[in-house]
Design a protein around this motif. Structure first.
Motif, PDB file in Angstrom:
ATOM      1  N   PHE A  20       0.837  -1.196   0.000  1.00 18.24           N
ATOM      2  CA  PHE A  20       0.000   0.000   0.000  1.00 18.24           C
ATOM      3  C   PHE A  20       0.872   1.245   0.000  1.00 18.24           C
ATOM      4  CE2 PHE A  20      -1.936  -3.620   1.990  1.00 18.24           C
ATOM      5  CZ  PHE A  20      -3.150  -3.710   1.333  1.00 18.24           C
ATOM      6  N   GLY A  35       1.001   5.135  -0.087  1.00 20.08           N
ATOM      7  CA  GLY A  35       0.243   6.371   0.077  1.00 20.08           C
ATOM      8  C   GLY A  35       0.699   7.463  -0.859  1.00 20.08           C
ATOM      9  N   ASP A  50      -6.165   2.915  -8.194  1.00 23.61           N
ATOM     10  CA  ASP A  50      -7.483   2.904  -8.820  1.00 23.61           C
ATOM     11  C   ASP A  50      -8.319   4.114  -8.412  1.00 23.61           C
ATOM     12  OD1 ASP A  50      -7.396   0.432 -10.246  1.00 23.61           O
ATOM     13  OD2 ASP A  50      -7.450  -0.592  -8.314  1.00 23.61           O
ATOM     14  N   GLU A  51      -9.322   4.430  -9.233  1.00 26.23           N
ATOM     15  CA  GLU A  51     -10.223   5.525  -8.881  1.00 26.23           C
ATOM     16  C   GLU A  51     -11.115   5.092  -7.717  1.00 26.23           C
ATOM     17  OE1 GLU A  51     -13.720   6.004 -10.433  1.00 26.23           O
ATOM     18  OE2 GLU A  51     -13.898   3.945 -11.155  1.00 26.23           O
ATOM     19  N   ASP A  52     -11.563   6.079  -6.946  1.00 28.20           N
ATOM     20  CA  ASP A  52     -12.297   5.754  -5.722  1.00 28.20           C
ATOM     21  C   ASP A  52     -13.813   5.854  -5.904  1.00 28.20           C
ATOM     22  OD1 ASP A  52     -12.757   8.435  -5.853  1.00 28.20           O
ATOM     23  OD2 ASP A  52     -11.937   8.933  -3.885  1.00 28.20           O
ATOM     24  N   GLY A  53     -14.265   6.151  -7.129  1.00 27.14           N
ATOM     25  CA  GLY A  53     -15.698   6.218  -7.381  1.00 27.14           C
ATOM     26  C   GLY A  53     -16.298   7.572  -7.045  1.00 27.14           C
ATOM     27  N   GLN A  54     -15.463   8.462  -6.537  1.00 25.23           N
ATOM     28  CA  GLN A  54     -15.974   9.789  -6.174  1.00 25.23           C
ATOM     29  C   GLN A  54     -15.070  10.881  -6.731  1.00 25.23           C
ATOM     30  OE1 GLN A  54     -15.957   8.458  -2.055  1.00 25.23           O
ATOM     31  NE2 GLN A  54     -18.013   9.284  -1.873  1.00 25.23           N
ATOM     32  N   GLY A  55     -14.425  10.563  -7.832  1.00 24.00           N
ATOM     33  CA  GLY A  55     -13.606  11.565  -8.487  1.00 24.00           C
ATOM     34  C   GLY A  55     -12.166  11.626  -8.010  1.00 24.00           C
ATOM     35  N   GLY A  56     -11.817  10.857  -7.008  1.00 28.04           N
ATOM     36  CA  GLY A  56     -10.443  10.841  -6.513  1.00 28.04           C
ATOM     37  C   GLY A  56      -9.770   9.524  -6.851  1.00 28.04           C
ATOM     38  N   THR A  57      -8.600   9.341  -6.272  1.00 31.95           N
ATOM     39  CA  THR A  57      -7.910   8.065  -6.487  1.00 31.95           C
ATOM     40  C   THR A  57      -7.520   7.469  -5.144  1.00 31.95           C
ATOM     41  OG1 THR A  57      -5.847   9.276  -6.700  1.00 31.95           O
ATOM     42  CG2 THR A  57      -6.912   8.570  -8.743  1.00 31.95           C
ATOM     43  N   LEU A  58      -7.417   6.165  -5.151  1.00 38.41           N
ATOM     44  CA  LEU A  58      -6.950   5.447  -3.968  1.00 38.41           C
ATOM     45  C   LEU A  58      -5.433   5.352  -4.027  1.00 38.41           C
ATOM     46  CD1 LEU A  58      -9.555   2.570  -4.126  1.00 38.41           C
ATOM     47  CD2 LEU A  58      -9.419   4.314  -2.347  1.00 38.41           C
ATOM     48  N   PRO A  59      -4.804   5.080  -2.893  1.00 39.08           N
ATOM     49  CA  PRO A  59      -3.370   4.799  -2.937  1.00 39.08           C
ATOM     50  C   PRO A  59      -3.087   3.591  -3.844  1.00 39.08           C
ATOM     51  CG  PRO A  59      -4.091   5.176  -0.687  1.00 39.08           C
ATOM     52  CD  PRO A  59      -5.332   5.111  -1.519  1.00 39.08           C
ATOM     53  N   GLN A  93      -1.735   0.121  -5.057  1.00 42.81           N
ATOM     54  CA  GLN A  93      -1.627  -1.137  -4.313  1.00 42.81           C
ATOM     55  C   GLN A  93      -1.092  -2.243  -5.208  1.00 42.81           C
ATOM     56  OE1 GLN A  93      -5.587  -1.671  -2.286  1.00 42.81           O
ATOM     57  NE2 GLN A  93      -5.797   0.466  -2.867  1.00 42.81           N
TER      58      GLN A  93
END
Lengths: 819, 346
Positions: free
Chosen positions: A602, A604, A609-618, A620
């Motif tokens: 993980f 940071g 991947d995209e987070d479904g709300q316009g942002g991105t996840l860390p 992985q």
């Protein structure tokens, strides 16, 4: 949640052939899971009420008595150690065959006829703890005194104590969407529908608005209590009644036993009534001391930082999102969650205000979660209760007051604010919807019958095969709102086992490939099957000590906001720390430890991947980590390098190794490499420094490697291509020479390869340092293969190529032929 | 002369049958049958014989020659048998003796083995094996699955929240179930859809013999026009038979999951007692191994699928539970423990 069969039986009459096991199974298969069926009487089998007719001292033991006990129709001798045993006392007798807990401790033991210090003893006179009665009021070394019970000797103990109920333990989570089942009446209604059994109406006496009285019950008119609701959204309904002339005291046994069967402790008659109604109807209630709260109730949002001390003896600081019940000045309860300590009912209370209200589920839940304060009340409100039951509950409570406290008087009028009635839920659908969704051909009349049994109304829409389904209020709060919810009702009662099995028909389009996953799978197999390594699964969480022991900075890691145990709060960036922990745990018991793990890490500081709300996840990515250590192997680097090379080569990667560009602090600076694929880094290989090993508790050399599998998956791979079989024989020769230890083998090989166009392959077969070779130098020996596609090579041609190779080795690298 | 031939024959055959050594036999053969051997010598003497006699003796000589050759073939066979026997004895190895220094066997984690088995089953039925982040947005893990922040169903899953995931526009959690992949799969692959997602999940609960904060699930879904509850039963029946044998049955009972409607809890016939009731199944005859249901219209909508046109079912197997049942593992903590005494058993 515990459901008493006796209580259910007050509302629903089941056919006599329905056994407890049948009932539990039917409810489980159609409604909610019955986890356990507890037969109270079974635990008290072979136990009876005994009458002590004679007590004599035991001839051989100071502290024991030899008692003659009438156990119903016969007198038997029992040795008893209870200090309070006297003639004429009624006692709990466990006869041979019963199972008791000696002195209330340890496992259950089956009693047999025996001799105690030479005296016959047929059974045991028991203390409460010995037969599973937790709240029993005898003192230490005393037995239970049942003299107050109006029963004859020989009466089964379960019956005498009112412990002859059967209790069904309903799995709590399965009630999440069924608040209507969180009371006995609701459960009885469901069971009546399951068995087509008659259900008694729940109809406590009406308040008579004309006479302002409740039939047969003392009352007086007065200002009564008034209610003001500031937040109708958060409190759709609030009913309050003032009752005077209360004498607070213990509840009768039938109330206590009902509560006890449901796992609720009896407090006093007033509190017990509120709990009784909640368990019966599922509607939480509360009783305030009217002399403390006065006659004016206001429901409003809490003020910022407003405080209240609650019945659990804790003080809570509230905020404007929390709803409180107040006496016009200060909070007297956190609405729907818990009552205040100060306004609670005490032994001295004579006037009470009953509350039966409906609170907004989301608001109750938010407050309860934020305060970490859960109660039977909040557990019900947060699941959305039917506001129609508020007055039913209040009438039932008043009815119970009449039974438990006949001298009390209700002061009218009843105060009620009902500002938000829930709209009727109507769903338009048809039998075809149900058949299509279930794939089952259920007759329309069956569907209608099922729904009607459950309290739904069905109106046929004229000239169509469609219905308007009207959801009963107790199901309409949240659970049943769309047609799929209605379909479930039909399906579960019709029986899931009666729905046929069928296989869907699909096109034969092959699924898309997932290269990283496939590669991970192949690497796992290569490592475990080809290279004798063992796969371990490790946590995604790592301890700060392990990170610092390896010189990694915990601050660079993502962190759990609510770690379960504070010992592993960080998310791994590398699989090595936890894998090395496993090496530390295993290396003493195993000479050879060769472990690997392929999992996600993980990061940071990288986008995934995209987070479904316009942002991105860390990010992985998948990593593959290998740790290798064998007792006595002082250079495990070499074997691990071989392993890594082999698994990557097998996958078609152009793998090579170069000196580490940025070796981590914990890695041996002279034994650290970057793993390169087509010259680009995709991982690392190194030995741990002895200091790092030591810090982890490993007392031998360990080599580790870590690859970024997600990155590798995107790299090009070689596929095999055919070259014609050589027509002429190869010439094979060996070259041996001595060269400086600092010269890299890769340079040696490329020098030899460049020496002659005839060179087909170079293969290292010996490296030697030590005796006979000058300090700082190494002796190298290689097999070389020379080949021509046009002819058989003559020995002169072969010799010439070897001379060229030796000369280049000397000129470029200072290598001299071995003496 | 005939007697001489007969004598020779008897001598050779007697000598050959006594010899067990193939070299000695060859020497004997040369001595008698070689170009300069005794038979050849005798035959030279035939030149002096007259016509009739010569004919007669010639026949005798041929008969003797073939008898002797046959005797040699027989003797050679015998000698070869003897030699093989002797070599078998002198070069005998102990076949039970393990190979010293051979590489130790490696082991795949038991969860890997069961997971791959199921992946292979599902890919054989045309399912996509999907994969998604373990560190997941609250949105995909909960909200998009019809579990808004205030939903009591969130209590069903104690959640690890993660700090410092700055790129995200909401809360970030360790996924509590592989169902978090459902919306992603619908958006990525559209309809018709068959997909399974095996993987690691996390719940914030204390570990003990039966509880572990890290565990494994396999989630799956099928979406197309006309997909029904009956199809769900059909597919899950295949999986159950694959796992526990052709006689295995499934039993479904109501269970609330916010992302399906109707929702069911799935049990399979206890493989140990075949449904009779035993210790493993707690006398019920059934083992609870999966949850399933028809995908909630809100979830289809979130996935960009029109619930007016399409329907689907979803299911989730407890991979960890399957592994523990399969191997009879009594302590869940072994699975993430890294102890070679455990891992080497698989």
């Amino acid at each position: 949640m515990l459901i008493s069969k006796q209580w259910l039986s007050e509302f629903v009459k089941l056919p006599p052939e329905v056994s407890d096991a049948d009932l539990a199974k039917t409810v489980t298969l159609s409604t909610v899971e019955v986890e356990k069926t507890i037969n109270q009487a079974a635990a008290m089998e072979h136990m009876v009420v005994g009458l002590v007719v004679a007590v004599l001292p035991h001839p051989n033991a100071d502290r024991l008595h030899v008692c003659q006990v009438d156990v119903g129709g016969r007198v038997t001798q029992i040795v008893c150690g209870g200090i309070n045993v006297v003639e004429g006392m009624k006692v709990a007798v466990a006869l041979p065959g019963s199972r008791v807990r000696w002195h209330g401790e340890g496992e259950l033991v089956e009693l047999a006829k025996t001799k105690i210090r030479g005296e016959e003893s047929e059974g045991m006179i028991c203390a409460g703890a010995e037969i599973g009665i937790e709240k029993s009021d005898e003192g230490e070394h005393e037995i239970m005194d049942l003299s107050a019970l109006d029963v004859t000797a020989g009466t089964p103990l379960a019956e005498a104590l009112g412990r002859d109920d059967v209790v069904f333990d309903i799995e709590h989570k399965s009630l999440t969407n069924r608040p209507d089942l969180m009371g006995h009446y609701g459960m009885a209604r469901e069971i009546a529908a399951l068995y087509r059994a008659p259900l008694k109406a729940y109809a406590p006496s009406q308040f008579d608005p004309k006479k302002n009285t409740l039939k047969g019950f003392g009352s007086s008119s007065g200002p009564g209590v008034s209610v003001l609701v500031d937040e109708p959204e958060l409190c759709p309904r609030y009913v309050a009644v003032l009752v005077e002339g209360i004498t607070v005291g213990p509840s009768p046994a039938w109330v206590r036993n009902r509560l006890l069967s449901c796992g609720v402790r009896s407090i006093n008659n007033v509190v017990d009534i509120t709990n009784f109604v909640m368990l019966e109807l599922g509607q939480p209630m509360h009783a305030f001391d009217a002399d403390v709260v006065g006659e004016k109730i206001i429901v409003r949002r809490a003020k910022k930082r407003e405080k209240i001390a609650c019945l659990d003896d804790a003080t809570y600081e509230l905020g404007t999102d929390d709803l409180v019940v107040t006496d016009g000045k200060k909070p007297i309860a956190i609405a729907g969650v818990m009552g205040g300590k100060e306004s609670g009912v005490t032994d001295a209370t004579t006037r009470i205000v009953f509350e039966s209200a409906n609170f907004n589920p989301v608001s109750v839940r938010k407050t309860s979660v934020r305060l970490a304060l859960r109660s039977e009340s909040s557990a019900r409100f947060e699941k959305s209760l039917d506001p129609n039951q508020c007055d039913l509950a209040m009438r039932r409570a008043v009815e119970l007051v009449r039974r438990l406290c006949p001298e009390a008087r209700v002061v009218f009028p009843v105060a009620e604010v009902y500002s938000r009635a829930f709209p009727t839920v109507k769903i338009e659908m048809g039998p075809e919807d149900i058949r299509r969704n279930l794939g089952a051909d259920i007759p329309e009349e069956e569907m209608k019958d099922i729904l009607r049994r459950l309290g739904f109304d069905i109106l046929d829409i004229r000239k169509t095969s469609r219905w308007t389904v009207i959801v009963p209020t107790w199901r309409a709060t949240k659970d049943v709102t769309i047609k799929e919810d209605v379909i479930e009702e039909v399906a579960r009662i019709w029986g899931y086992d009666r729905i046929p099995s069928a296989l869907p028909v699909f096109s034969i389009a092959p699924p898309p490939e997932d290269v990283a996953r496939d590669l991970a799978r192949r690497l796992r197999h290569a490592l475990a099957i080809g290279h004798g390594a063992t796969e371990a699964y490790r946590y995604a969480f790592v301890a700060p000590e392990t990170l610092t022991a390896l010189g990694f900075d915990p601050a660079e890691h993502l962190r759990l906001a609510n770690p379960l145990a504070a010992d592993r709060p960080y998310l791994v960036r590398s699989l090595l720390p936890n894998l090395l922990e496993a090496v530390a745990e295993n290396h003493r018991a195993f000479e050879s430890v060769s472990l690997f793990e392929i999992d996600r890490v993980f990061l940071g500081d990288a986008k995934g991947d995209e987070d479904g709300q316009g942002g991105t996840l860390p990010a992985q990515p998948y990593h593959a980590a290998i740790a290798y250590s064998i007792a006595g192997d002082e250079r495990p680097f070499v074997a691990l390098r071989g392993m890594v090379e082999a698994i990557l080569f097998r996958e078609g990667f152009g793998v090579s190794f170069g000196p580490a560009t940025h070796p981590a602090h914990c890695m041996h600076s002279g034994r650290s490499a970057d793993i390169l694929v087509d010259g680009k880094k995709c991982g690392m290989l190194a030995e741990l420094t002895p200091e790092a090993s030591m810090a982890l508790g490993i007392d031998r050399r360990v080599a580790v490697a870590e690859l970024n599998v997600s990155d590798l998956a995107s790299r090009p791979r070689a596929t095999a291509s055919f070259a014609p079989i050589p027509q002429f024989p190869d010439a094979k020769r060996d070259l041996a020479f001595v060269v400086s230890d600092r010269v890299a083998y890769a340079d040696i090989e490329s020098a030899i390869r460049g020496a002659s166009p005839l060179l087909a392959s170079v293969e290292l077969f010996d490296v030697y340092r030590g005796k006979g070779v000058e300090e700082g130098k190494k002796s190298i020996a290689v097999h070389i293969t020379l080949r021509s596609t046009g002819k058989t090579l003559s020995s002169d041609e072969v010799e010439a190529a070897l001379v060229d190779a030796r000369s280049i080795l000397f000129k470029r690298l200072g290598a001299v032929p071995r003496a | 002369m005939k007697d001489q031939f007969e004598q020779l024959k008897d001598d050779v055959i007697a000598a050959a049958t006594k010899i067990a050594d193939r070299d000695a036999l060859e020497r004997l053969r040369v001595e008698f049958l070689g170009r300069k051997g005794k038979l050849a010598e005798l035959m030279k003497g035939m030149a002096t014989l007259a016509g009739e006699e010569r004919k007669l003796i010639g026949a005798v000589a041929n008969e003797v020659k073939s008898a002797v050759e046959a005797a040699f073939v027989e003797a050679e066979k015998k000698a070869e048998r003897g030699e093989r026997y002797e070599r078998g004895e002198t070069e005998r190895v102990d076949v039970t003796e393990p190979a010293i220094g051979s590489r130790p066997r490696g082991h795949l984690h038991p969860v890997t083995q069961v997971r791959e088995d199921l992946e292979d089953l599902f890919t054989s039925m045309g399912f996509i094996v999907a994969d998604g982040p373990e560190l997941e947005s609250d949105y995909f893990n909960f909200t998009a699955l019809n579990i808004p922040p205030t939903h009591p169903a969130r209590d069903m899953q104690d959640t690890f929240y993660v700090e410092g995931a700055h790129g995200s526009n909401g809360e970030v959690v360790m996924r509590t179930h592989t169902s978090s992949q459902q919306i992603r799969a619908m958006r990525a692959y559209g309809t018709p859809l068959r997909t399974v997602t095996p993987g690691r999940c996390f719940r914030n609960e204390a570990t003990d013999v039966r509880h572990e904060h890290t565990f494994h699930q396999l989630d799956g879904m099928v979406v197309d026009k006309g997909i029904s509850f009956a199809h769900m039963k059909g597919v899950l029946g295949i999986v159950a038979k694959h796992l526990y044998g052709p006689e295995t049955k499934i039993r479904l009972r109501p269970k609330f999951y916010p992302f399906v409607e109707p929702g069911v809890n799935g049990e399979v016939t206890c493989y140990l007692c075949k449904g009779e009731g035993c210790r493993l199944c707690k006398k019920s005859g059934w083992l609870e191994v999966f949850g399933a249901g028809m995908i909630h219209p809100n979830v289809l909508r979130e996935g960009g699928v029109d619930p007016g046109v399409y329907s689907g079912f979803a299911f989730g197997f407890g991979l960890t539970r399957l592994v523990m049942l399969k191997y009879g593992i009594d302590d869940i903590r072994h699975l993430e423990g890294g102890d070679l005494r455990f891992l080497n058993q698989f």
